[in-house]
Design an enzyme around this catalytic site. Structure first.
Site, PDB file in Angstrom:
ATOM      1  N   ASN A  13     -48.304  84.872 -29.482  1.00 14.23           N
ATOM      2  CA  ASN A  13     -47.656  85.798 -28.676  1.00 14.23           C
ATOM      3  C   ASN A  13     -45.941  85.200 -28.680  1.00 14.23           C
ATOM      4  O   ASN A  13     -45.697  84.339 -28.157  1.00 14.23           O
ATOM      5  CB  ASN A  13     -48.375  85.713 -27.251  1.00 14.23           C
ATOM      6  CG  ASN A  13     -47.292  86.092 -26.153  1.00 14.23           C
ATOM      7  OD1 ASN A  13     -46.350  87.082 -26.557  1.00 14.23           O
ATOM      8  ND2 ASN A  13     -47.495  86.113 -24.827  1.00 14.23           N
ATOM      9  N   GLU A 101     -46.740  86.402 -17.020  1.00  9.82           N
ATOM     10  CA  GLU A 101     -45.451  86.697 -17.229  1.00  9.82           C
ATOM     11  C   GLU A 101     -45.048  88.187 -16.759  1.00  9.82           C
ATOM     12  O   GLU A 101     -44.070  88.404 -15.897  1.00  9.82           O
ATOM     13  CB  GLU A 101     -44.711  86.466 -18.512  1.00  9.82           C
ATOM     14  CG  GLU A 101     -44.676  84.796 -18.603  1.00  9.82           C
ATOM     15  CD  GLU A 101     -44.511  84.248 -20.090  1.00  9.82           C
ATOM     16  OE1 GLU A 101     -44.284  85.165 -20.975  1.00  9.82           O
ATOM     17  OE2 GLU A 101     -44.660  83.291 -20.310  1.00  9.82           O
TER      18      GLU A 101
HETATM   19  P1  PGA Z   1     -47.531  78.870 -24.809  1.00  9.18           P
HETATM   20  O1  PGA Z   1     -47.787  80.462 -24.033  1.00  9.18           O
HETATM   21  O2  PGA Z   1     -48.538  78.444 -25.760  1.00  9.18           O
HETATM   22  O3  PGA Z   1     -46.224  78.516 -24.888  1.00  9.18           O
HETATM   23  O4  PGA Z   1     -48.049  77.877 -23.234  1.00  9.18           O
HETATM   24  C1  PGA Z   1     -49.156  80.820 -23.996  1.00  9.18           C
HETATM   25  C2  PGA Z   1     -49.001  82.380 -23.885  1.00  9.18           C
HETATM   26  O5  PGA Z   1     -48.251  82.532 -22.604  1.00  9.18           O
HETATM   27  O6  PGA Z   1     -49.713  83.241 -24.129  1.00  9.18           O
END
Ligand code: PGA
Length: 256
Positions: A13, A101
């Site tokens: 992502n 988010e």
């Molecule tokens: P991160 O993000 O690996 O940077 O913790 C994971 C995500 O938000 O899908």
């Protein structure tokens, strides 16, 4: 069905990172590093404006392209939104829905997550449905209640036949971008709860066939032990997916 017969999916992502030119080279680099690694599906979920170059750069490789959100209406006066049909015609195969988010900063609710999921599935996209508890909920001892509720609300009205195109990503919000990873046992415990809830909503076959990813500070150092867990069938990777070498090492860890 055993863990070994479930589809393992390692998805990156990128969030709001990478301009189209940066995306082009990152996809090419990643594709070269993961070539022939067919023990898992490899997906990169890119910003909307990167989709065209990403799809082009991924052609003929084993990297699939995903988007990071989708609107629930088919078309119309929804300034700034992108429909499932637009994504599909652009060559997108996967879409992330309900990322924390989006829930935290953009007012996404289980109701809108459900609507987006249904619209994406109806159009023929595969959905990476994200859910998970925040720190206060874990500390209050209500993780099971929270993820069970999210699973039920987010999957409401989705028929069993469409569940083959659903991937659930368990992402404890306190572990996202913080460097704090759930321990393999914590990840396993909640992924198993989600599978049990899906079994209750549908049946054992649907639950056993479902790919459940863990997400939250997964990296090249901790991926192998997380992926070894019985109910963890892949990862949704933020930060580490921006560095092709790191992401490829996670793909390597999923080959076993
Ligand atoms: P991160 O993000 O690996 O940077 O913790 C994971 C995500 O938000 O899908």
């Amino acid at each position: 069905m055993k863990k070994e017969s479930r589809k393992v999916i390692i998805a990156g992502n990128w969030k709001m990172n990478m301009t189209p030119s940066a995306a082009k080279s990152a996809i090419a680099e990643t594709a070269a590093l993961v070539a022939g690694k067919n023990g898992c599906e490899v997906v990169l979920c890119v910003p909307f404006v990167d989709i065209a170059v990403a799809v082009e750069a991924a052609k003929g490789t084993n990297v699939k392209i995903g988007a990071q959100n989708v609107h629930f209406e088919k078309k119309g006066a929804f300034t700034g939104e992108i429909s499932a049909d637009m994504l599909l015609e652009s060559g997108v195969e996967y879409v992330i829905v309900g990322h924390s988010e989006r829930r935290q900063y953009f007012g996404e609710t289980d109701e809108t997550v459900n609507k987006r999921t249904r619209a994406a599935l109806d159009a023929g996209l595969k959905v990476i449905l994200c859910l998970g508890e925040v720190l206060e909920e874990r500390q209050a001892g209500i993780t099971e209640e929270i993820v069970s509720m999210q699973t039920k609300l987010d999957l409401a009205g989705i028929p069993a036949e469409q569940m083959k195109d659903v991937i659930i990503a368990y992402e404890p919000v306190w572990a996202i971008g913080t460097g704090l990873t759930a321990t393999p046992d914590q990840a396993e415990e909640v992924c198993a709860i989600i599978r049990r809830v899906v079994c209750g909503l549908y049946n054992n076959d649907v639950a056993e066939a479902l790919t459940i990813q863990y997400g939250g500070s997964m990296n090249d150092a901790n991926a192998a032990e997380l992926l070894a867990k019985l109910d963890v069938d892949g990862g949704l990777i933020g930060g580490a997916s921006l560095v092709p070498e790191k992401f490829a090492k996670i793909v390597d860890a999923a080959q076993a």
